[in-house]
Design a protein around this motif. Structure first.
Motif, PDB file in Angstrom:
ATOM      1  N   ALA A 713       0.832  -1.206   0.000  1.00 16.65           N
ATOM      2  CA  ALA A 713       0.000   0.000   0.000  1.00 16.65           C
ATOM      3  C   ALA A 713       0.860   1.248   0.000  1.00 16.65           C
ATOM      4  O   ALA A 713       0.531   2.252  -0.653  1.00 16.65           O
ATOM      5  N   LEU A 714       1.990   1.224   0.715  1.00 15.57           N
ATOM      6  CA  LEU A 714       2.891   2.373   0.756  1.00 15.57           C
ATOM      7  C   LEU A 714       3.488   2.655  -0.617  1.00 15.57           C
ATOM      8  O   LEU A 714       3.749   3.806  -0.976  1.00 15.57           O
ATOM      9  N   LEU A 715       3.668   1.612  -1.426  1.00 15.15           N
ATOM     10  CA  LEU A 715       4.190   1.771  -2.787  1.00 15.15           C
ATOM     11  C   LEU A 715       3.098   2.086  -3.800  1.00 15.15           C
ATOM     12  O   LEU A 715       3.364   2.147  -5.001  1.00 15.15           O
ATOM     13  N   GLY A 716       1.845   2.252  -3.334  1.00 17.43           N
ATOM     14  CA  GLY A 716       0.740   2.543  -4.228  1.00 17.43           C
ATOM     15  C   GLY A 716       0.118   1.318  -4.845  1.00 17.43           C
ATOM     16  O   GLY A 716      -0.656   1.435  -5.796  1.00 17.43           O
ATOM     17  N   GLY A 717       0.438   0.117  -4.336  1.00 17.27           N
ATOM     18  CA  GLY A 717      -0.063  -1.118  -4.926  1.00 17.27           C
ATOM     19  C   GLY A 717      -0.927  -1.905  -3.966  1.00 17.27           C
ATOM     20  O   GLY A 717      -1.472  -1.380  -2.994  1.00 17.27           O
ATOM     21  N   CYS A 718      -1.056  -3.208  -4.238  1.00 14.84           N
ATOM     22  CA  CYS A 718      -1.861  -4.079  -3.400  1.00 14.84           C
ATOM     23  C   CYS A 718      -1.408  -5.519  -3.599  1.00 14.84           C
ATOM     24  O   CYS A 718      -0.634  -5.819  -4.514  1.00 14.84           O
ATOM     25  N   ILE A 719      -1.891  -6.414  -2.712  1.00 11.79           N
ATOM     26  CA  ILE A 719      -1.601  -7.841  -2.810  1.00 11.79           C
ATOM     27  C   ILE A 719      -2.930  -8.593  -2.846  1.00 11.79           C
ATOM     28  O   ILE A 719      -3.819  -8.320  -2.029  1.00 11.79           O
ATOM     29  N   THR A 720      -3.079  -9.487  -3.822  1.00 12.58           N
ATOM     30  CA  THR A 720      -4.274 -10.320  -3.908  1.00 12.58           C
ATOM     31  C   THR A 720      -3.904 -11.762  -3.624  1.00 12.58           C
ATOM     32  O   THR A 720      -2.741 -12.155  -3.756  1.00 12.58           O
ATOM     33  N   MET A 721      -4.902 -12.548  -3.239  1.00 12.61           N
ATOM     34  CA  MET A 721      -4.653 -13.938  -2.871  1.00 12.61           C
ATOM     35  C   MET A 721      -5.726 -14.821  -3.477  1.00 12.61           C
ATOM     36  O   MET A 721      -6.915 -14.466  -3.496  1.00 12.61           O
ATOM     37  N   GLU A 722      -5.292 -15.964  -4.004  1.00 12.38           N
ATOM     38  CA  GLU A 722      -6.191 -17.029  -4.438  1.00 12.38           C
ATOM     39  C   GLU A 722      -5.667 -18.323  -3.810  1.00 12.38           C
ATOM     40  O   GLU A 722      -4.477 -18.625  -3.940  1.00 12.38           O
ATOM     41  N   SER A 723      -6.553 -19.061  -3.168  1.00  7.81           N
ATOM     42  CA  SER A 723      -6.083 -20.248  -2.464  1.00  7.81           C
ATOM     43  C   SER A 723      -7.197 -21.271  -2.367  1.00  7.81           C
ATOM     44  O   SER A 723      -8.389 -20.915  -2.317  1.00  7.81           O
ATOM     45  N   GLU A 724      -6.795 -22.532  -2.349  1.00  6.26           N
ATOM     46  CA  GLU A 724      -7.731 -23.638  -2.145  1.00  6.26           C
ATOM     47  C   GLU A 724      -7.060 -24.632  -1.215  1.00  6.26           C
ATOM     48  O   GLU A 724      -5.915 -25.040  -1.444  1.00  6.26           O
ATOM     49  N   GLU A 725      -7.776 -25.009  -0.185  1.00  5.00           N
ATOM     50  CA  GLU A 725      -7.199 -25.888   0.819  1.00  5.00           C
ATOM     51  C   GLU A 725      -6.816 -27.230   0.192  1.00  5.00           C
ATOM     52  O   GLU A 725      -7.604 -27.852  -0.508  1.00  5.00           O
ATOM     53  N   GLY A 726      -5.565 -27.643   0.432  1.00  4.74           N
ATOM     54  CA  GLY A 726      -5.067 -28.904  -0.095  1.00  4.74           C
ATOM     55  C   GLY A 726      -4.553 -28.828  -1.515  1.00  4.74           C
ATOM     56  O   GLY A 726      -3.989 -29.789  -2.029  1.00  4.74           O
ATOM     57  N   VAL A 727      -4.734 -27.692  -2.202  1.00  2.00           N
ATOM     58  CA  VAL A 727      -4.294 -27.541  -3.604  1.00  2.00           C
ATOM     59  C   VAL A 727      -3.128 -26.571  -3.712  1.00  2.00           C
ATOM     60  O   VAL A 727      -2.131 -26.846  -4.380  1.00  2.00           O
ATOM     61  N   GLY A 728      -3.190 -25.448  -3.033  1.00  2.00           N
ATOM     62  CA  GLY A 728      -2.110 -24.468  -3.087  1.00  2.00           C
ATOM     63  C   GLY A 728      -2.630 -23.053  -3.036  1.00  2.00           C
ATOM     64  O   GLY A 728      -3.844 -22.806  -2.933  1.00  2.00           O
ATOM     65  N   SER A 729      -1.707 -22.107  -3.120  1.00  2.00           N
ATOM     66  CA  SER A 729      -2.056 -20.687  -3.020  1.00  2.00           C
ATOM     67  C   SER A 729      -1.286 -19.900  -4.064  1.00  2.00           C
ATOM     68  O   SER A 729      -0.212 -20.307  -4.512  1.00  2.00           O
ATOM     69  N   THR A 730      -1.869 -18.737  -4.430  1.00  2.00           N
ATOM     70  CA  THR A 730      -1.206 -17.793  -5.323  1.00  2.00           C
ATOM     71  C   THR A 730      -1.347 -16.403  -4.728  1.00  2.00           C
ATOM     72  O   THR A 730      -2.466 -15.910  -4.549  1.00  2.00           O
ATOM     73  N   PHE A 731      -0.230 -15.782  -4.400  1.00  2.00           N
ATOM     74  CA  PHE A 731      -0.200 -14.402  -3.924  1.00  2.00           C
ATOM     75  C   PHE A 731       0.408 -13.542  -5.037  1.00  2.00           C
ATOM     76  O   PHE A 731       1.462 -13.887  -5.578  1.00  2.00           O
ATOM     77  N   THR A 732      -0.274 -12.438  -5.396  1.00  2.00           N
ATOM     78  CA  THR A 732       0.192 -11.576  -6.485  1.00  2.00           C
ATOM     79  C   THR A 732       0.349 -10.154  -5.974  1.00  2.00           C
ATOM     80  O   THR A 732      -0.580  -9.589  -5.381  1.00  2.00           O
ATOM     81  N   LEU A 733       1.524  -9.598  -6.198  1.00  2.00           N
ATOM     82  CA  LEU A 733       1.813  -8.203  -5.846  1.00  2.00           C
ATOM     83  C   LEU A 733       1.621  -7.345  -7.091  1.00  2.00           C
ATOM     84  O   LEU A 733       2.235  -7.593  -8.128  1.00  2.00           O
ATOM     85  N   TYR A 734       0.737  -6.336  -7.001  1.00  2.00           N
ATOM     86  CA  TYR A 734       0.534  -5.362  -8.072  1.00  2.00           C
ATOM     87  C   TYR A 734       1.107  -4.040  -7.597  1.00  2.00           C
ATOM     88  O   TYR A 734       0.670  -3.493  -6.579  1.00  2.00           O
ATOM     89  N   VAL A 735       2.071  -3.498  -8.331  1.00  2.00           N
ATOM     90  CA  VAL A 735       2.730  -2.251  -7.911  1.00  2.00           C
ATOM     91  C   VAL A 735       2.917  -1.363  -9.137  1.00  2.00           C
ATOM     92  O   VAL A 735       3.356  -1.822 -10.194  1.00  2.00           O
ATOM     93  N   PRO A 736       2.523  -0.071  -9.050  1.00  2.00           N
ATOM     94  CA  PRO A 736       2.676   0.833 -10.191  1.00  2.00           C
ATOM     95  C   PRO A 736       4.060   1.472 -10.204  1.00  2.00           C
ATOM     96  O   PRO A 736       4.760   1.513  -9.185  1.00  2.00           O
ATOM     97  N   THR A 737       4.431   1.950 -11.386  1.00  2.00           N
ATOM     98  CA  THR A 737       5.685   2.703 -11.463  1.00  2.00           C
ATOM     99  C   THR A 737       5.525   4.034 -10.756  1.00  2.00           C
ATOM    100  O   THR A 737       4.456   4.635 -10.762  1.00  2.00           O
ATOM    101  N   LEU A 738       6.593   4.494 -10.095  1.00  2.00           N
ATOM    102  CA  LEU A 738       6.534   5.710  -9.280  1.00  2.00           C
ATOM    103  C   LEU A 738       7.408   6.779  -9.886  1.00  2.00           C
ATOM    104  O   LEU A 738       8.364   6.501 -10.619  1.00  2.00           O
ATOM    105  N   ASP A 739       7.108   8.027  -9.550  1.00  2.00           N
ATOM    106  CA  ASP A 739       7.880   9.173 -10.014  1.00  2.00           C
ATOM    107  C   ASP A 739       9.140   9.298  -9.166  1.00  2.00           C
ATOM    108  O   ASP A 739       9.092   9.201  -7.939  1.00  2.00           O
ATOM    109  N   LEU A 740      10.276   9.558  -9.838  1.00  2.00           N
ATOM    110  CA  LEU A 740      11.537   9.708  -9.101  1.00  2.00           C
ATOM    111  C   LEU A 740      11.484  10.863  -8.121  1.00  2.00           C
ATOM    112  O   LEU A 740      12.137  10.855  -7.075  1.00  2.00           O
TER     113      LEU A 740
END
Length: 906
Positions: A713-740
């Motif tokens: 959130a501090l970088l202007g992005g977010c983290i999403t999660m998809e998971s199923e018990e006994g199958v596995g998980s997927t965590f995805t970080l979405y982050v935008p490009t920032l101004d120098l």
């Protein structure tokens, strides 16, 4: 004047223009010769002077590049810096030969150029080549040692002066040539104006003569047209002329125009008759019957049918509403309606085209009268449009053929007929709406009476509402008091958050101080350089060191979480090489994957930008947390890392404020235990895990995902999660490009290789390289004979540091507070470096460093601040107080020795 022979206006004008063209051609040839001469002189100035200036600048540039390359070699000792020198040492002679050829017609400039050549060769021979040979023979010579004894700058300034003199002479010669061109241009302008004056006078004379021969005849035609116009609409008279030129053609064309105008007048008259006959009609049947009869009369038709558009549900029809000269039996009445597109009538409505049938079969229709019947020769089917929509179709039959004049007349009538039909339909619709309005008015009167009754009821209701409003005002005052209480409570919460932050910082110091001794001593024991420990004891030391590092990570996580909650964690934007991210992470987690016997794969999507602007340290921290969790909860299968650009639509929905085409998506997918859906929301809470029982199978504090979410959130992005018990998980970080410009980037240090720069305070120890083998860096360092003052009130830290430093051959002197440090420095000025703790009794580290810097003897003495506090502002405060550098506890010995080497070698 010219007799009966045809002598056209064109020929007359052409003869006059031919004479003018001949005069202009003679003038053009004279001017062109003069312009060509001027252009040749101008081209010589432009090409010659430009080439001379270009070659002069090129030679001077090569000399400057040689001098820059020579300086670079003297500064660094790197032979690659000599490449511009060696290349241009031969190339400048080629430019010199070209320049010498350009000024071959100027002996004085050739002498100046020869002087420049001699100066350059003398500079290379006397200054450059000796310097290069001296540096090659003794690379340890510094820039100042070599360059201070060399006269190269004087010779180079002389070369520049000669170039400036050479260019000044060339500019003067160019100015002389330009002045000569200006005089030639002035002469050309005077000659050109004189010739134009002569040609103008001759042209005016010829034009006057020709106009007289044309205007006389044109006046005759004009008088004839005026007489025709005064006849007030009488167009039976025609224009007659007796000349044999284009004016005669004009008169004949005018007569044709009069005949056409006569036909137009007839056509407009008939259209007016049709429109007049349709005025005042208020229904479609009468309109259709009247229009069909009038049109049949005008066009000579013997039969006619009028269809109007009608829509029933989703189907459009053309319905017959009127006919002309039709018999009463069903066969002769024709078809009552057509679907749009059905038959020629329906097709005409669909395609908006006129159908003119000339080969009509005998059985098509019979036109009857009292004397007999006959078949028509022509059938005309015409659509009527309004607002680009067909609203009616007319079908006419005639015993004669419809002429082009008839077709023009029907087209003109149709332009008005569509509006008339629409007007009648609108009038019918208005009458229908008026009847409905009358019915609604009666209903409204009834409803008005009912409303009066309702108003009385509303009056009673309003009195009740007023009572409720008074009650609401009282509640509002109570809410205002509650609001004040809440604001006071918020202030207390903010103060509590500040207390918590300070508490965590102090606790970090208290935990790091003993942990510093544990880590350093366990590392020394694990290395077992003196070979005094058994293998089992050495393993015990490694376990202690590993446990200490785990405790340090926990302290750092708690402190990071506190910084995020307090809003004191800042980001530092810089360019991150996205393509290197998988290789960096593989280097850290390949060993883990190998130990757990699971696959670790990485994927880089196509069309990724090489450089992505964000906080690289925080990105690495988030991904490491996600990968650590994936490996922790995966026992079979794989862990997969994928780096790609986010789809613009998904990016716009997840991060509305970011540019949708500049969002990076980094996903970590595993085949681990998965997370039940009812616990998805819990995994991002601090100190929470999916398995929160006291006997849970997996360790950890549960801070990793919470910190990762806050950092994203501090970088202007977010983290999403998809998971199923006994199958596995997927965590995805979405982050935008920032101004120098969003980052307050702090330059921590300059390159240590700049041997002649002043010492720069503020080198960050975390930026220093660490050898992969912990002992390799220290074994290659040479600290023998160095004396270091360790200032720390904790005897454990003094003992630990003293052992570590003495193992490297360093003489250690200890002080337990700042005042004792100052006294020892006065007694032993030969001390090479000070390791200064910050929090001490009597005199703390800040005050001690300020006192040391006030003494001119110790103005440049290296002081490395050691502190167990890890808040952001601590580093800046240390540097402002006079520290040369900063490193936080617990100390990493490899980083500490790397930092000491930098400052002890300056």
């Amino acid at each position: 004047m010219f007799g009966r022979k045809r002598f056209g206006i064109r020929l007359k004008i052409m003869l006059g223009y031919l004479f003018i063209i001949i005069c202009l051609t003679i003038a053009f040839i004279l001017v062109d010769n003069q312009v060509t001469s001027i252009q040749q002189d101008r081209n010589y100035i432009a090409e010659h002077d430009f080439a001379v200036n270009e070659e002069t600048n090129r030679i001077e540039k090569m000399v400057i590049e040689m001098e820059s390359g020579l300086r670079g070699y003297l500064l660094t000792g790197n032979l690659s810096y000599l490449e511009p020198y060696t290349t241009n040492e031969f190339k400048w002679r080629d430019s010199y030969d070209r320049l010498n050829g350009l000024i071959a017609d100027n002996p004085s400039q050739q002498q100046n150029l020869s002087s420049i050549k001699e100066a350059i060769e003398q500079w290379i021979k006397n200054d450059c080549e000796p310097i290069v040979m001296l540096k090659k023979r003794n690379p340890s010579n510094t820039f100042a040692d070599i360059y201070d004894t060399n006269s190269g700058k004087v010779d180079l300034d002389g070369i520049r002066s000669k170039f400036e003199t050479f260019r000044t002479i060339e500019k003067g010669m160019m100015k002389q040539r330009t002045q000569y061109l200006d005089s030639q241009y002035k002469t050309l302008s005077i000659s050109l104006f004189a010739m134009l004056t002569i040609v103008g006078l001759v042209s005016i004379t010829i034009a006057f003569i020709l106009s007289q021969s044309i205007v006389g005849t044109m006046k005759q035609v004009t008088r004839t047209i005026i007489r025709l116009a005064s006849s007030k609409g009488e167009i039976t008279r025609r224009i007659r002329v007796h000349v044999n030129d284009e004016v005669r053609d004009l008169a004949e064309a005018t007569n044709l125009l009069l005949e056409s105008h006569e036909e137009d007048q007839w056509q407009q008259k008939k259209i007016t008759e049709v429109i007049s006959s349709l005025q005042g009609i208020s229904d479609l049947e009468t309109l259709g019957r009247t229009f069909t009869a009038k049109t049949a009369e005008l066009l000579g038709a013997s039969y006619g049918v009028f269809y109007v558009s009608f829509k029933q549900e989703t189907t459009s029809y053309m319905v017959k509403v009127a006919s002309y000269a039709a018999l009463g039996d069903c066969h002769e009445l024709g078809v009552l309606k057509f679907r749009v597109g059905e038959g020629l009538v329906g097709q005409s409505a669909a395609s908006k085209k006129i159908y003119h049938l000339t080969n009509v079969p005998d059985q098509y229709i019979s036109i009857s009268s009292g004397l007999g019947s006959a078949s028509p020769r022509s059938i005309l089917i015409v659509p009527v449009e309004y607002n680009n929509e067909v609203i009616a179709v007319i079908e006419l039959a005639s015993l004669d053929k419809f002429t082009s004049l008839h077709m023009e007349l029907i087209n003109d009538i149709l332009e008005v007929l569509g509006t008339i039909i629409h007007s009648v339909e609108s009038r019918v619709e208005v009458e229908r709406l008026l009847r409905e309005s009358q019915l609604l008015t009666e209903e409204l009167q009834t409803q008005a009476e009912e409303l009066l009754t309702q108003q009385e009821e509303l009056h009673i209701t309003n009195e009740q509402l007023e009572e409720q409003n008074r009650y609401a005002d009282e509640k509002s005052k109570e809410l205002e008091q509650i609001k004040v209480s809440l604001e006071e409570h918020m202030k207390q919460l903010e103060q509590s958050s500040q207390y918590k932050t300070e508490f965590l910082a102090n606790m970090s110091h208290e935990l790091r101080t003993p942990l510093n001794s544990v880590l350093i001593l366990s590392q020394i024991l694990a290395e077992n350089k003196r070979h005094t420990l058994t293998k089992e004891e050495q393993e015990y030391a490694q376990v202690i060191h590993s446990a200490g590092n785990d405790l340090l990570l926990l302290i750092n996580d708690v402190l990071d979480l506190s910084k995020v909650e307090a809003g004191k964690l800042e980001i530092h934007v810089d360019g991150m090489n996205v393509l290197e991210l998988p290789s960096i992470l593989r280097a850290q987690f390949d060993k883990v994957a190998e130990q757990k016997n699971i696959a670790f794969t990485t994927e880089i999507a196509a069309q990724l930008p090489k450089i992505f602007y964000t906080d690289e340290q925080r990105i690495h921290q988030i991904i490491k947390n996600l990968l650590s969790n994936a490996f922790k909860f995966t026992h079979l299968g794989y862990v997969h890392l994928r780096v790609a650009m986010c789809e613009p639509k998904l990016a716009a929905s997840l991060l509305p404020e970011a540019k949708p085409d500049q969002v990076l998506a980094i996903s970590v997918r595993d085949t681990g235990i998965g997370i039940p859906q009812d616990k998805w929301e819990l995994v991002f809470d601090p100190f929470r895990q999916a398995d929160g029982t006291t006997n849970r199978k997996y360790g950890g504090t549960g801070l990793g995902l919470s910190i990762s979410k806050e950092l994203a959130a501090l970088l202007g992005g977010c983290i999403t999660m998809e998971s199923e018990e006994g199958v596995g998980s997927t965590f995805t970080l979405y982050v935008p490009t920032l101004d120098l410009q969003m980052s307050e980037l702090i330059t921590a240090r300059q390159e240590a290789a700049v041997a002649f720069a002043e010492p720069v305070f503020g080198t960050d120890a975390n930026d220093l390289p660490v050898e992969e083998e912990s002992g390799g860096l220290r074994e290659s360092s040479d600290f023998h004979g160095k004396k270091v003052l360790v200032v720390d009130d904790d005897v454990r830290n003094v003992f630990t540091l003293s052992n570590a430093l003495e193992n490297e051959g360093i003489t250690v002197v200890a002080a337990h507070h700042g005042q004792e440090c100052l006294e020892l420095l006065d007694q032993m000025p030969e001390i090479d470096l000070v390791l200064m703790d910050i929090m001490m009794p009597v005199m703390d580290g800040y005050e001690a460093m300020r006192a040391i810097r006030r003494n001119p003897r110790f103005e440049h003495m290296p002081i490395i601040a050691l502190t167990a506090k890890a808040m952001k502002q601590d580093r800046e405060i240390c540097l402002e107080a006079g520290a040369s550098d900063y490193i936080s506890k617990p100390l990493n010995l490899d980083q500490l020795f790397s930092l000491m080497r930098v400052w002890l070698t300056k």
